[in-house]
Design a protein around this motif. Structure first.
Motif, PDB file in Angstrom:
ATOM      1  N   ASN A  85       0.716  -1.599  -0.088  1.00 24.31           N
ATOM      2  CA  ASN A  85       0.259   0.244   0.124  1.00 24.31           C
ATOM      3  C   ASN A  85       0.782   1.117   0.105  1.00 24.31           C
ATOM      4  O   ASN A  85       0.674   2.115   0.526  1.00 24.31           O
ATOM      5  N   TRP A  86       2.294   1.309   0.047  1.00 24.45           N
ATOM      6  CA  TRP A  86       2.712   1.991   0.128  1.00 24.45           C
ATOM      7  C   TRP A  86       2.766   3.349  -2.226  1.00 24.45           C
ATOM      8  O   TRP A  86       2.580   2.385  -2.464  1.00 24.45           O
ATOM      9  N   VAL A  87       3.345   4.329  -1.581  1.00 25.51           N
ATOM     10  CA  VAL A  87       2.999   5.298  -2.690  1.00 25.51           C
ATOM     11  C   VAL A  87       4.555   5.107  -3.677  1.00 25.51           C
ATOM     12  O   VAL A  87       5.704   5.360  -3.179  1.00 25.51           O
ATOM     13  N   SER A  88       4.110   4.848  -5.093  1.00 30.13           N
ATOM     14  CA  SER A  88       5.472   4.639  -5.880  1.00 30.13           C
ATOM     15  C   SER A  88       6.176   5.985  -7.009  1.00 30.13           C
ATOM     16  O   SER A  88       4.980   6.565  -7.191  1.00 30.13           O
ATOM     17  N   TYR A  89       6.989   5.819  -7.029  1.00 32.60           N
ATOM     18  CA  TYR A  89       7.325   6.770  -7.830  1.00 32.60           C
ATOM     19  C   TYR A  89       8.138   6.960  -8.846  1.00 32.60           C
ATOM     20  O   TYR A  89       8.469   5.228  -8.583  1.00 32.60           O
ATOM     21  N   TYR A  90       8.346   7.559  -9.376  1.00 30.07           N
ATOM     22  CA  TYR A  90       8.606   6.468 -10.989  1.00 30.07           C
ATOM     23  C   TYR A  90      10.175   7.149 -11.545  1.00 30.07           C
ATOM     24  O   TYR A  90      10.631   8.300 -10.919  1.00 30.07           O
ATOM     25  N   SER A  91      10.906   6.629 -12.736  1.00 24.93           N
ATOM     26  CA  SER A  91      12.272   7.055 -12.393  1.00 24.93           C
ATOM     27  C   SER A  91      12.506   8.405 -13.395  1.00 24.93           C
ATOM     28  O   SER A  91      11.369   8.384 -14.087  1.00 24.93           O
ATOM     29  N   SER A  92      13.489   9.143 -13.613  1.00 23.09           N
ATOM     30  CA  SER A  92      12.939  10.415 -13.859  1.00 23.09           C
ATOM     31  C   SER A  92      14.328  10.233 -15.267  1.00 23.09           C
ATOM     32  O   SER A  92      14.541  11.210 -15.877  1.00 23.09           O
ATOM     33  N   GLU A  93      14.803   8.718 -15.517  1.00 22.52           N
ATOM     34  CA  GLU A  93      15.767   8.936 -16.434  1.00 22.52           C
ATOM     35  C   GLU A  93      15.973   7.683 -16.886  1.00 22.52           C
ATOM     36  O   GLU A  93      15.137   6.432 -16.145  1.00 22.52           O
ATOM     37  N   THR A  94      16.786   6.787 -18.125  1.00 23.83           N
ATOM     38  CA  THR A  94      16.663   5.490 -18.668  1.00 23.83           C
ATOM     39  C   THR A  94      17.885   5.296 -18.458  1.00 23.83           C
ATOM     40  O   THR A  94      19.511   6.322 -19.019  1.00 23.83           O
TER      41      THR A  94
END
Length: 431
Positions: free
Chosen positions: A208-217
């Motif tokens: 139930n935690w909050v997901s955060y996304y990659s800003s790089e490749t």
């Protein structure tokens, strides 16, 4: 300040593996040393040397110019040859072994030092040559001491060239490549084991935690551990790092989970501690060593190379690395102030063993010598103390898969009898 230092250190660790890093650094030093010597010549350092040891100083402008020009041209020639040798080395390593070994060969500091010495000496001799400007004045003194240093540096270059030829001839040998990969991975694994506690600390359920996304490749190589732990402690956060170290991460996919929502500013601060790159180094990720050694072994068994001896050598190195890996937990949790702060997703032992064995089962199952060596490897691992009891079950499962493939592939009864005997001995360790 501490955070900035850790980021600078992480950035330095990344760029020092580039082939141009140390040559550029040495060239910078050579240029500034030439400027320093020109300044010292104005203060009369050559005059001082002439008064005490006149035999060491060249005091003729034409001789000094000719000598420096000749030496500089010679260094340029051996530098070009050395760069050509590096390219030949990389091409051979890519063709005969695996393209994955190239970053490790490129990051060889000794070769970078040699190329750096060449560049530094060329720049020093060039600017010293520019500084020779005789005038029809009695008080003018040639930079004789600077010319002497140029000659000494050139002799050092010749010595470095001999070392380079020796080193490059050793670096292309497959045994030395395997040994280098093995030692780097062993060092990394031992460091991880030294930092690992007897039992893995508990970590909360993250569903139930909050997901955060990659800003790089790029390839997720590493992250600034101390910085991230400090942030978690200051902000009272718990973080789960989702991608396995070494995998290719695309921009916009989940990279971390956090136990609560955070501001964009704090998120950027956290993500700035993640290091992405297009290349991979064993020093950062020991799993890469298993991939590289396996690929070298499989390449050796290809029809164009057909070198079972090298494949057997790779299994020997993998045996030793697996012996270290079974002492490690499958889960990695970082703790600070007795609180579990960071959960690191890692390649578990079962998956790592499967990926290695599936390659050897596919390409080496027709070679009885390699098959025997694989069974010997698994027999040895079953005799070792494992961190988790499930590791031995995983080993037995892979042994069974290999045995099944052998039964379907090898037709010679004598070979099958030998394999049956080895497999029964291996199976006895499950009891």
């Amino acid at each position: 300040m501490k955070s900035l230092f850790n980021r600078v250190f992480s950035f330095f660790h990344t760029i020092e593996g580039k082939i141009a890093f140390y040559p550029t650094l040495f060239a910078f030093i050579g240029f500034h040393f030439a400027m320093l010597m020109l300044y010292l010549e104005k203060l009369g350092i050559s005059t001082f040397i002439i008064e005490h040891v006149p035999e060491l100083v060249i005091n003729n402008a034409d001789t000094a110019k000719t000598l420096l020009s000749f030496l500089t041209g010679g260094i340029i020639s051996i530098m070009v040859f050395s760069f050509s040798m590096v390219m030949v080395l990389l091409n051979q390593a890519s063709s005969n072994f695996s393209p994955r070994v190239l970053p490790g060969l490129i990051s060889n500091k000794n070769h970078q030092y040699v190329l750096g010495i060449y560049l530094a000496t060329i720049l020093y001799n060039t600017f010293t040559l520019v500084g020779i400007n005789p005038r029809d004045e009695e008080q003018y003194q040639l930079p004789g001491f600077s010319v002497l240093l140029g000659i000494i540096f050139t002799v050092v270059c010749f010595g470095a060239f001999l070392y380079f030829i020796h080193s490059i001839s050793q670096a292309i040998q497959v045994n030395n490549i395997l040994d280098s990969i093995y030692k780097k991975a062993k060092k990394k694994l031992i460091a991880i084991l030294d930092n690992e506690k007897e039992s893995t600390p508990d970590f909360p359920d993250t569903s139930n935690w909050v997901s955060y996304y990659s800003s790089e490749t790029g390839y997720f190589q590493k992250f600034a551990v101390n910085n991230l732990l400090d942030i978690c402690t200051e902000e009272d956060l718990q973080i789960k790092i989702l991608p396995v170290q070494g995998v290719f991460v695309l921009k916009g996919i989940p990279i971390i989970k956090i136990n609560r929502e955070i501001s964009d500013e704090l998120l950027n601060k956290i993500l700035s501690n993640f290091n992405f790159a297009r290349g991979e180094l064993v020093e950062d990720n020991y799993v890469l060593a298993f991939k590289q050694i396996t690929e070298i072994g499989i390449k050796a068994m290809s029809p164009g190379i057909n070198d079972p001896g090298t494949a057997i050598n790779t299994i020997d190195y993998l045996t030793e690395l697996f012996a270290y890996r079974i002492k490690k937990n499958d889960k990695t949790v970082l703790v600070k102030d007795e609180v579990s702060r960071i959960f690191i997703t890692t390649v578990n032992f079962k998956e790592l063993l499967y990926q290695v064995m599936v390659a050897y089962r596919t390409y080496c199952k027709t070679d009885i010598s390699c098959v025997q060596k694989l069974f010997i490897m698994m027999t040895y691992l079953l005799q070792q103390d494992c961190k988790l009891a499930s590791y031995k079950k995983d080993i037995l499962e892979e042994a069974e898969q290999l045995y099944t493939d052998i039964q379907q592939t090898i037709q010679n009864k004598k070979d099958l009898e030998r394999i049956d005997k080895i497999y029964k001995k291996l199976s006895s360790y499950s009891k």
